[in-house]
Design an enzyme around this catalytic site. Structure first.
Site, PDB file in Angstrom:
ATOM      1  N   MET A  65       1.069  -1.197   0.234  1.00 47.69           N
ATOM      2  CA  MET A  65       0.045   0.066   0.065  1.00 47.69           C
ATOM      3  C   MET A  65       0.915   1.266  -0.017  1.00 47.69           C
ATOM      4  O   MET A  65       1.879   1.316   0.468  1.00 47.69           O
ATOM      5  CB  MET A  65      -1.028  -0.086   1.417  1.00 47.69           C
ATOM      6  CG  MET A  65      -1.609   1.189   1.338  1.00 47.69           C
ATOM      7  SD  MET A  65      -2.574   1.202   3.091  1.00 47.69           S
ATOM      8  CE  MET A  65      -3.773   0.128   2.365  1.00 47.69           C
ATOM      9  N   CYS A  66       0.422   2.287  -0.815  1.00 44.96           N
ATOM     10  CA  CYS A  66       1.096   3.641  -0.746  1.00 44.96           C
ATOM     11  C   CYS A  66       0.138   4.436  -0.478  1.00 44.96           C
ATOM     12  O   CYS A  66      -0.896   4.445   0.188  1.00 44.96           O
ATOM     13  CB  CYS A  66       1.726   3.754  -2.162  1.00 44.96           C
ATOM     14  SG  CYS A  66       0.640   3.860  -3.469  1.00 44.96           S
ATOM     15  N   TYR A  67       0.175   5.687  -1.007  1.00 44.71           N
ATOM     16  CA  TYR A  67      -0.612   6.846  -0.840  1.00 44.71           C
ATOM     17  C   TYR A  67      -2.062   6.702  -1.565  1.00 44.71           C
ATOM     18  O   TYR A  67      -3.094   6.821  -0.945  1.00 44.71           O
ATOM     19  CB  TYR A  67      -0.180   8.205  -1.193  1.00 44.71           C
ATOM     20  CG  TYR A  67       1.028   8.514  -0.511  1.00 44.71           C
ATOM     21  CD1 TYR A  67       0.953   9.295   0.609  1.00 44.71           C
ATOM     22  CD2 TYR A  67       2.472   8.350  -0.895  1.00 44.71           C
ATOM     23  CE1 TYR A  67       1.881   9.483   1.520  1.00 44.71           C
ATOM     24  CE2 TYR A  67       3.455   8.732  -0.169  1.00 44.71           C
ATOM     25  CZ  TYR A  67       3.249   9.520   1.067  1.00 44.71           C
ATOM     26  OH  TYR A  67       4.335   9.675   1.824  1.00 44.71           O
ATOM     27  N   PHE A  94      -3.593   3.946   0.506  1.00 40.28           N
ATOM     28  CA  PHE A  94      -3.926   4.481   2.028  1.00 40.28           C
ATOM     29  C   PHE A  94      -5.449   5.282   2.174  1.00 40.28           C
ATOM     30  O   PHE A  94      -6.246   5.190   3.063  1.00 40.28           O
ATOM     31  CB  PHE A  94      -3.025   5.062   2.926  1.00 40.28           C
ATOM     32  CG  PHE A  94      -3.515   5.552   4.049  1.00 40.28           C
ATOM     33  CD1 PHE A  94      -3.559   4.455   5.284  1.00 40.28           C
ATOM     34  CD2 PHE A  94      -3.838   6.863   4.689  1.00 40.28           C
ATOM     35  CE1 PHE A  94      -3.950   4.722   6.568  1.00 40.28           C
ATOM     36  CE2 PHE A  94      -4.226   6.886   6.188  1.00 40.28           C
ATOM     37  CZ  PHE A  94      -4.312   5.977   7.005  1.00 40.28           C
TER      38      PHE A  94
END
Length: 108
Positions: A65-67, A94
C-alpha cells in the site's frame, strides 16, 4: 509462482489479512506512517527491507500500500521479482483504505 502482482480493493485486502494472515506493507514515508497507518501494517522502507525478509514467508500473501495505489505497483512487482508468490497492490492506497472505513492506527 505468479509473474506479476494483482490489484485489489481495500476490502479485498482486509479479507486477505483477516482470512489468510496476509502481511500488509505500507510504503509511505515515515512521517505519514507514524501519523496514521492501517492496523498492524509493516512499514516497508529500504532500511526495513531486511527485517521484512526475515519476518515474512515467500509463500504468504503480501499486500503493498502507498498513498493512492500508484507507487505500490512498482514495489509489488519488485517483490514478485524477488520470489514472493502472492503479491497484491491496494487500489486507492491508504486514501482508499481510510475512505473504506477499515481499521487504522493513529498518532492522534
Amino acid at each position: 509462482m505468479s509473474e506479476t502482482f494483482t490489484e485489489i480493493s481495500p476490502h479485498q485486502a482486509w479479507e486477505l489479512i483477516e482470512n489468510e494472515g496476509a502481511t500488509l506493507a505500507d510504503i509511505r514515508d515515515g512521517r505519514r506512517y507514524a501519523y496514521s497507518h492501517p492496523q498492524d501494517a509493516f512499514h516497508l522502507t529500504n532500511e526495513s527491507y531486511g527485517r521484512f525478509l526475515d519476518e515474512v514467508d515467500y509463500e504468504e500473501p503480501v499486500i503493498v500500500m502507498c498513498y493512492h495505489g500508484v507507487s505500490s505497483r512498482n514495489t509489488a512487482q519488485f517483490l514478485v521479482e524477488q520470489g514472493f508468490d502472492r503479491v497484491y497492490s491496494v487500489k486507492g492506497g491508504f486514501d482508499g483504505w481510510e475512505r473504506s472505513g477499515l481499521p487504522i492506527e493513529t498518532a492522534y
